[in-house]
Design a protein around this motif. Structure first.
Motif, PDB file in Angstrom:
ATOM      1  N   GLU A 218       0.804  -1.212   0.000  1.00  0.00           N
ATOM      2  CA  GLU A 218       0.000   0.000   0.000  1.00  0.00           C
ATOM      3  C   GLU A 218       0.848   1.278   0.000  1.00  0.00           C
ATOM      4  O   GLU A 218       0.414   2.302  -0.499  1.00  0.00           O
ATOM      5  CB  GLU A 218      -0.894   0.009   1.242  1.00  0.00           C
ATOM      6  N   THR A 219       2.053   1.203   0.593  1.00  0.00           N
ATOM      7  CA  THR A 219       2.877   2.408   0.651  1.00  0.00           C
ATOM      8  C   THR A 219       3.194   2.912  -0.750  1.00  0.00           C
ATOM      9  O   THR A 219       3.102   4.110  -1.038  1.00  0.00           O
ATOM     10  CB  THR A 219       4.189   2.112   1.409  1.00  0.00           C
ATOM     11  N   PHE A 222       0.057   4.351  -2.412  1.00  0.00           N
ATOM     12  CA  PHE A 222      -0.250   5.691  -1.911  1.00  0.00           C
ATOM     13  C   PHE A 222       0.714   6.721  -2.520  1.00  0.00           C
ATOM     14  O   PHE A 222       0.300   7.810  -2.912  1.00  0.00           O
ATOM     15  CB  PHE A 222      -0.156   5.701  -0.383  1.00  0.00           C
TER      16      PHE A 222
ATOM     17  N   VAL B  96      -7.160   8.737  -0.843  1.00  0.00           N
ATOM     18  CA  VAL B  96      -6.872   8.369   0.542  1.00  0.00           C
ATOM     19  C   VAL B  96      -7.318   6.922   0.717  1.00  0.00           C
ATOM     20  O   VAL B  96      -8.351   6.520   0.195  1.00  0.00           O
ATOM     21  CB  VAL B  96      -7.639   9.277   1.529  1.00  0.00           C
ATOM     22  N   PHE B  97      -6.504   6.139   1.433  1.00  0.00           N
ATOM     23  CA  PHE B  97      -6.793   4.707   1.517  1.00  0.00           C
ATOM     24  C   PHE B  97      -7.314   4.308   2.890  1.00  0.00           C
ATOM     25  O   PHE B  97      -7.327   5.105   3.824  1.00  0.00           O
ATOM     26  CB  PHE B  97      -5.545   3.895   1.204  1.00  0.00           C
ATOM     27  N   THR B 103      -0.311   2.649   4.485  1.00  0.00           N
ATOM     28  CA  THR B 103      -0.005   3.529   3.355  1.00  0.00           C
ATOM     29  C   THR B 103       1.131   4.490   3.657  1.00  0.00           C
ATOM     30  O   THR B 103       1.958   4.737   2.798  1.00  0.00           O
ATOM     31  CB  THR B 103      -1.253   4.342   2.948  1.00  0.00           C
ATOM     32  N   ALA B 165      -2.688  11.469   6.210  1.00  0.00           N
ATOM     33  CA  ALA B 165      -2.911  11.018   4.834  1.00  0.00           C
ATOM     34  C   ALA B 165      -3.841  11.984   4.099  1.00  0.00           C
ATOM     35  O   ALA B 165      -3.622  12.310   2.926  1.00  0.00           O
ATOM     36  CB  ALA B 165      -3.491   9.610   4.827  1.00  0.00           C
TER      37      ALA B 165
END
Ligand SMILES: Nc1ncnc2c1ncn2[C@@H]1O[C@H](COP(=O)(O)OP(=O)(O)O)[C@@H](O)[C@H]1O
Ligand SMILES: [Mg+2]
Lengths: 323, 325
Positions: A218-219, A222, B96-97, B103, B165
């Motif tokens: 996920e990093t 993002f 945005v997750f 993240t 985030a």
């Protein structure tokens, strides 16, 4: 952070003490040096005299304490065979091994990590498949065989590079180094290459596995959603996230190569410590063996300590003085 | 009517896996005007996240956009070159997750991550970038932003991390933020705060929002419009009030019934029978018919997403609730 450093230092000292005892006792169990020191026809008086001179008649623990006490004062004893200070003996050989090892390990890391990251970033590309195939070779072909092939190709057939020895050296901090002269570098190249191929393969595999995993996470998603360039993502995000295993293996490889570069040193007649220890084992030169092994333990522990401390620099989550 | 900020039509994103082709998104239509909030709702696995990623051009292999169009402010995004897409991401459309623990990069400070996000789209010095980051942290309601800039993600609470985030997503004042279940990983009380904050930010900055969630209750007092998704398709969409008060698709009805609203205590929640079908084995015709109490033989063909004359709500059902018999 300071607590973490102190805790690690204490651990290192304890391990060092344990190691020195193990080494001392272990070497004591191998053969009887007195048989090597004296000619078979030496009489009983000379024999007793020699034993007393080297302190071999005293109990083991006393010998260890004497040895450890001298060690702390920088006195590593005297070689049975060469008759000179072991410290001087090892130090005369260590720089050669040190620069060979550093050149091989650093070179493998600086080349292997970018290649591995590329292969992890583009796992299905033709170039990546080529890199991975080459890394399998680096793993599976024995060092001595590659060494001989290198000598045959570059020294004998093409005559581009010398086949052995250290070449010209220049002094820095009172120590002679090969990498400071062109001739020395030419001598260094082949043995360093020989020693680095396995490490190169290792670094490629590690960097690739880490990169693949992080790229799917996920990093990275993002970061991409924020519009970061792929190069920035690889350099700033991925490299930092995969650094810990890379630093670990770098340290382990550095330490183990320092201690056991003997095959390459023998093939290329490189006058390093690897050759010295083999000789001292065959002549049962106990002070050299013991000092060498203690020194190796010291190097391992020091490098481990540095690796451990660099974890804390690389990953803020470790800094809280864990465990 | 002028062109909306975002118009998605017939979008199809399929995953080509060993087990077969998973049609995660299979003909999605959405439309969103500037400054509006769209709630994209559906059970997990219905294709909401993949829809969001497809809009941003962030679908990873083995997935691929196989058809349809995404028009954003006059530009077609499907098939746009990678560099143009990158320049759009983070600058004009941000995302945005769900889980900020995953993240945000654990080994970089908040400030460092904000600098990277800023420098992706503009030349800006460290000091200036940090000042901008500090402003944004303040804007999203983070106390003592100076300290937070130097903090690592693990030193912040879950709610704080998600605010960070959101601040990163807002750095370039985008026109659209896609928020993919941004409160799902948080405590209920924090969820409320973040929702409140987002509503305020959207009002103050005029940013349009696509709020993805599996929880109708979350969007009920946030969204202007709602689109309900099932098995890769929109099954009902329209103004939030209409969809929530008079759901027409049996699936929407089912979702609403499973929300613990103003029910007498102790009453059992209604559950939609059955479970989300595997995308690899969807029934012929309407994908919902195997779980639908109203299903009839006519449901063996796929219904269109259409609005009844005079109704603002479009529904994909042969026999919608409340239709004239
Ligand atoms: N990387 C992938 N590989 C294969 N199939 C995927 C992948 N990502 C998503 N899918 C498919 O897309 C479907 C929808 O996923 P997603 O959009 O994440 O659902 P939601 O966000 O609504 O919970 C999943 O059920 C899965 O079948
Ligand atoms: Mg999702």
């Amino acid at each position: 952070m300071l607590g973490f450093v102190i805790q690690r230092l204490l651990q290192a000292v304890l391990v060092m003490i344990a190691m020195s005892i193990l080494v001392f006792v272990g070497v004591y169990a191998i053969g009887n040096p007195i048989d090597v020191l004296l000619s078979p026809d030496a009489d009983q008086r000379i024999r007793a005299e020699t034993i007393a001179r080297y302190g071999l008649d005293r109990p083991l623990w006393e010998q260890y304490l004497v040895f450890a006490g001298r060690l702390l004062q920088g006195d590593f004893g005297r070689s049975f065979i060469f008759g000179i200070s072991v410290f001087d003996l090892v130090m005369s050989r260590l720089p050669a091994t040190l620069e060979l090892t550093l050149a091989a390990t650093l070179g493998a890391t600086l080349i292997g990590v970018p290649l591995g990251m590329y292969a992890g970033y583009r796992p299905n590309g033709a170039l990546s498949k080529g890199i991975m195939a080459a890394s399998v070779l680096g793993f599976s072909v024995p060092t001595f065989w590659i060494g001989i092939v290198l000598i045959f190709t570059f020294a004998v057939n093409l005559a581009w590079l010398p086949a052995g020895q250290r070449g010209a050296t220049a002094a820095l901090f009172g120590v002679e180094w090969s990498f400071l002269t062109v001739d020395g570098l030419r001598h260094l190249l082949l043995p360093a290459l020989n020693l680095s191929l396995f490490k190169l393969a290792l670094m490629i595999r590690l960097a690739r596995a880490g990169t693949r995993e992080v790229m799917l996470g996920e990093t990275v998603r993002f970061a991409r959603a924020a519009g970061l360039r792929e190069g920035t993502i690889l350099r700033r995000h991925v490299l930092k996230l995969i650094a810990i295993p890379l630093v670990t293996v770098f340290g382990l490889e550095l330490a183990s190569t320092l201690a056991f570069a003997v095959v390459t040193e023998t093939i290329f007649s490189w006058p390093g410590v690897g050759k010295l220890i083999i000789d001292s084992i065959s002549t049962l030169d106990r002070p050299v063996m013991v000092s060498y092994l203690v020194l190796v333990a010291f190097l391992f522990i020091t490098i481990n300590l540095i690796v451990d401390l660099s974890y804390a620099l690389l990953d803020p989550r470790i800094r809280r003085g864990r465990g | 009517m002028s062109e909306p900020l975002l118009r998605v039509s017939g979008l199809a994103t399929h995953f080509f896996t060993r087990a077969g082709v998973a049609k995660a998104v299979d003909g999605v239509d959405l439309s969103l005007a500037r400054g509006r909030i769209l709630g994209l709702v559906g059970e997990s696995g219905s294709g909401k996240s993949v829809t969001g990623f497809s809009i941003l051009g962030l679908v990873d292999a083995p997935g691929r956009i196989v058809g349809g169009s995404v028009r954003f402010d006059g530009t077609e995004l499907v098939g746009l070159d990678a560099e143009s897409l990158r320049q759009l991401r983070g600058r004009r459309i941000a995302m945005v997750f769900q889980d900020p623990m995953m993240t945000l990069n654990p080994v970089l400070t908040v400030g460092e991550q904000m600098i990277l996000a800023l420098r992706a789209h503009q030349r800006i010095g460290r000091t200036e970038a940090l000042a901008r980051g500090r402003d944004l942290l303040g804007t999203v309601g983070i106390p003592s932003p100076d300290e937070r800039l130097r903090a690592y993600p693990h030193q912040l609470s879950g709610g704080m991390r998600q605010r960070v985030a959101i601040a990163i997503a807002m750095l370039h004042r985008p026109d659209l933020i896609i928020a993919d279940e941004p409160t799902t990983a948080l405590d209920v009380s924090i969820q409320g705060q973040i929702l409140h904050e987002m509503r305020r930010l959207a009002r103050e900055t005029g940013v349009a929002l696509i709020w993805i969630t599996h929880d109708l209750a979350v969007v009920s007092n946030l969204a202007d419009d709602i689109a309900v998704m099932y098995a890769g398709r929109i099954v009902e969409s329209g103004p939030a009030r209409d969809v929530l008060d008079r759901p027409r698709h049996p699936y929407t009805r089912g979702l609403l019934d499973s929300v613990p609203g103003d029910m007498p205590p102790g009453a059992r929640l209604a559950q939609i029978p059955g479970s989300t079908p595997s995308l690899l084995h969807l029934p012929q015709g309407c994908s919902f018919r195997e779980r639908c109490a109203r299903a009839a033989t006519g449901c063996a063909t796929m219904p269109e997403l259409i609005a009844a004359p005079g109704s603002p709500v479009a529904v994909r059902c042969h026999d919608p609730i409340g239709a004239a018999p």
